[in-house]
Design a protein around this motif. Structure first.
Motif, short mmCIF file in Angstrom:
data_model
loop_
_atom_site.label_atom_id
_atom_site.label_comp_id
_atom_site.label_asym_id
_atom_site.label_seq_id
_atom_site.Cartn_x
_atom_site.Cartn_y
_atom_site.Cartn_z
N LEU A 1 0.83 -1.21 0.00
CA LEU A 1 0.00 0.00 0.00
C LEU A 1 0.85 1.25 0.00
O LEU A 1 0.47 2.28 -0.55
N VAL A 2 2.02 1.16 0.60
CA VAL A 2 2.91 2.32 0.64
C VAL A 2 3.34 2.70 -0.77
O VAL A 2 3.44 3.89 -1.11
N GLU B 1 -9.77 3.45 -2.77
CA GLU B 1 -10.31 2.14 -2.41
C GLU B 1 -9.37 1.04 -2.90
O GLU B 1 -8.73 1.16 -3.94
N ILE B 2 -9.30 -0.04 -2.13
CA ILE B 2 -8.62 -1.25 -2.60
C ILE B 2 -9.60 -2.41 -2.54
O ILE B 2 -10.49 -2.44 -1.69
N THR C 1 -6.44 -2.96 7.98
CA THR C 1 -5.99 -1.95 8.95
C THR C 1 -5.12 -0.89 8.28
O THR C 1 -5.31 0.32 8.50
N LEU C 2 -4.17 -1.33 7.47
CA LEU C 2 -3.26 -0.38 6.83
C LEU C 2 -3.98 0.50 5.83
O LEU C 2 -3.76 1.72 5.78
N ALA C 3 -4.86 -0.09 5.02
CA ALA C 3 -5.59 0.69 4.02
C ALA C 3 -6.45 1.76 4.69
O ALA C 3 -6.48 2.92 4.25
N GLN C 4 -7.15 1.39 5.73
CA GLN C 4 -8.01 2.36 6.41
C GLN C 4 -7.20 3.44 7.11
O GLN C 4 -7.63 4.59 7.19
N LEU D 1 -4.64 4.71 5.87
CA LEU D 1 -4.26 5.62 4.78
C LEU D 1 -5.47 6.31 4.17
O LEU D 1 -5.36 6.99 3.14
N GLY D 2 -6.65 6.13 4.78
CA GLY D 2 -7.85 6.80 4.30
C GLY D 2 -8.52 6.12 3.15
O GLY D 2 -9.33 6.74 2.44
N MET D 3 -8.25 4.84 2.92
CA MET D 3 -8.84 4.10 1.81
C MET D 3 -9.97 3.21 2.30
O MET D 3 -9.93 2.67 3.40
N ARG D 4 -10.95 3.04 1.45
CA ARG D 4 -12.04 2.10 1.72
C ARG D 4 -11.59 0.71 1.27
O ARG D 4 -10.83 0.55 0.32
N VAL D 5 -12.07 -0.35 1.93
CA VAL D 5 -11.66 -1.71 1.61
C VAL D 5 -12.88 -2.51 1.14
O VAL D 5 -13.90 -2.58 1.83
#
Length: 557
Positions: free
Chosen positions: A460-461, A470-471, A494-497, A499-503
């Motif tokens: 994700l980084v 979103e991912i 956890t990591l995506a959220q 970073l402000g991303m929806r999963v």
């Protein structure tokens, strides 16, 4: 020390302590240096240890040979002493293959070429070296057999060195050059020794040609202790050189077999060359089959693309939609548009389309139809969004942002209701043009989703530099959550959220998986547990029965 030894021999020094003692000391010292290299330096340790193990019985053979002469009970050749000397060959071959372990990544075809060169080279060398040796009557049947064994072993080692030079070209390292010199030295020494032995009968001890032998292990020890930058050989980009060597080898091999009609070619040489040509024919046969398969596949792909082009023009392509459901509330937040053509699986024709310019027209069709259907659903009171898939080639189209903006304007929809799904690989391989296209699309207001996240081995980084909102976790991870993949799914969420991303979790097939995802805090679920992909009318009926969304949502995919 070796030069001093040769100078002493040239000056006529014949004392046993000199001719025998220093001779053995030179060999033992070189072997000790090989063992020391294997112990002290971890890099390529196994290769140099194998070479040291090979030279150990070889040196022991010389100690028995010369020591026996000094004590009046010489070990002569041909005889059991040859087993000590011949044991060098398998260890040396294994060591050379270890040093060239990069060859394992060259593929079956190139390895077959290498086998061809090795066999033909060995056949040619033995064809030149064996006739004068086998012509001497004093050798006897056992002597001839031993001579053939030595020459075949020397020839195969020489062939391996030739292959290394053909593969590496100018990038060949000093270590390989020294090893090739060591192999050449042993081959020349064996030939000179055999010729001298044939003239004098069974060899009781030290003869003039023996003086070359200490140079072999000395050169090998020098190769072992080369600095790292002079020891590493790159075999990359070797295809052209190796193919050229195969062509030359095949030509020489054919000439040798043809010459067998007029001159006496040793049987072992004929067998080696014949095996090399057989390997070459196997390679050619498989190359022809590959060309035929490629040609047939290309023709079928062109035909398939033509059929899709006709289906697009005739209106035979359609879209199905799979709902995306909020795992906390059960509300439908969007739908993914999936291209359909009769009963054919998209994977059967989309990859071929993506490799042609037809992907532009197909993408425009999907975009326009998906937005048209979305406008109808929203007019019926369903506050959802829609997502469509983009091919990597679409990101090379500089006018894509303008076409997307025009489609949104034509259907009177705001940009945030449309999500564009791109694969992990497309995002990571993006260059200057795709970066500009993505930035322009972002300015239009559309959302971006990374499809099949986890299959491209990225992080994700690495993709955070893109305007991703979103991912989508790949179904292979979601489906195996009950076993090994649960930590991967939990960490990704956890990591995506953070970073402000929806999963979005793809492949939700049952209530247990849905419950696990909800417990992990996953936002959206997609899969057959909720609904299979359905037509727009079926989705409209499904939406009327689903819990209402609490607020308008962006397209999710």
């Amino acid at each position: 020390m070796l030069l001093g030894y040769w100078a002493g021999l040239a000056a006529g020094v014949d004392a046993h302590w000199f001719t025998h003692g220093i001779y053995v000391a030179l060999m033992v010292g070189a072997v000790a240096m090989l063992y020391l290299r294997a112990v002290r330096v971890r890099e390529e340790r196994s290769a140099w240890a194998l070479l040291a193990l090979g030279f150990t019985p070889w040196t022991l053979g010389w100690i028995l040979h010369l020591g026996g002469e000094a004590m009046g009970n010489p070990w002569i050749s041909p005889g059991p002493i040859d087993l000590f000397w011949m044991s060098l060959y398998p260890f040396a071959m294994a060591a050379l293959f270890q040093l060239g372990r990069q060859l394992s990544g060259l593929g079956t075809a190139l390895l077959t070429d290498i086998l061809t060169i090795t066999l033909v080279t060995a056949g040619l060398v033995t064809a030149v070296a064996l006739p004068p040796l086998l012509a001497t009557e004093s050798l006897g049947e056992l002597g001839r057999l031993v001579v053939v064994a030595y020459q075949v072993g020397d020839s195969i080692l020489a062939a391996i060195a030739v292959v290394a030079f053909a593969l590496a070209g100018r990038q060949v390292s000093a270590a390989w050059v020294l090893l090739a010199a060591a192999i050449l030295t042993l081959g020349v020494a064996d030939t000179a020794w055999t010729l001298e032995a044939a003239a004098t009968g069974p060899v009781p001890g030290m003869i003039g040609s023996n003086a070359l032998y200490p140079l072999g292990p000395a050169l090998a020890a020098a190769a072992a202790w080369q600095p790292a930058h002079d020891r590493s050989t790159s075999f990359m980009g070797a295809e052209i050189r190796i193919h050229a060597a195969v062509v030359l080898g095949v030509l020489f091999g054919i000439v040798l077999l043809a010459a067998n009609e007029w001159i006496a070619v040793p049987a072992v040489s004929v067998v080696l060359v014949a095996l090399g040509l057989a390997a070459a024919m196997h390679r050619i046969w498989h190359a022809l089959l590959k060309v035929l398969r490629t040609t047939r596949s290309a023709a079928r792909e062109r035909e398939l693309v033509g059929e899709v082009r006709h289906a697009l023009a005739a209106g035979d392509l359609d879209l199905h939609y799979q709902p995306l459901v909020d795992l906390r509330t059960g509300a439908v937040h969007g739908a993914e548009a999936l291209l359909r053509w009769d009963t054919r699986c998209p994977e059967a024709f989309l990859p071929a389309v993506e490799r042609t310019d037809l992907i532009r027209a197909v993408t425009d069709f999907v975009l326009d139809r998906a937005l048209e259907d979305l406008a109808q659903w929203r007019a019926s009171g369903h506050e959802i969004g829609v997502s469509i898939n983009l091919a990597a080639a679409n990101l090379e189209e500089m006018d894509l942002p303008e076409r997307v903006a025009n489609a949104l304007l034509r259907h009177r929809l705001p940009g945030h209701l449309l999500t564009l799904e791109i694969t992990e690989g497309a995002a990571l391989s993006a260059g200057a043009i795709p970066d500009r296209v993505v930035a322009a699309l972002d300015a239009v207001g559309v959302a971006f989703s990374i499809d099949d996240f986890g299959t491209g081995h990225s992080s994700l980084v690495r993709i955070a530099r893109f305007p991703i909102t979103e991912i989508k976790l790949d179904r292979s991870f979601v489906g195996d959550m009950r076993h090994a993949k649960l930590p991967i799914v939990a960490t990704s969420i956890t990591l995506a959220q953070s970073l402000g991303m929806r999963v979005v979790a793809e492949g939700v097939e049952d209530a247990e998986t849905m419950a696990q995802l909800r417990a992990l805090g996953c936002d959206i679920g997609q899969g057959y547990h909720f609904s299979k992909p359905v037509t727009r009318d079926e989705l409209a009926r499904w939406l009327r029965l689903a819990p209402p969304a609490h607020k308008p949502a962006a397209g999710t995919g």
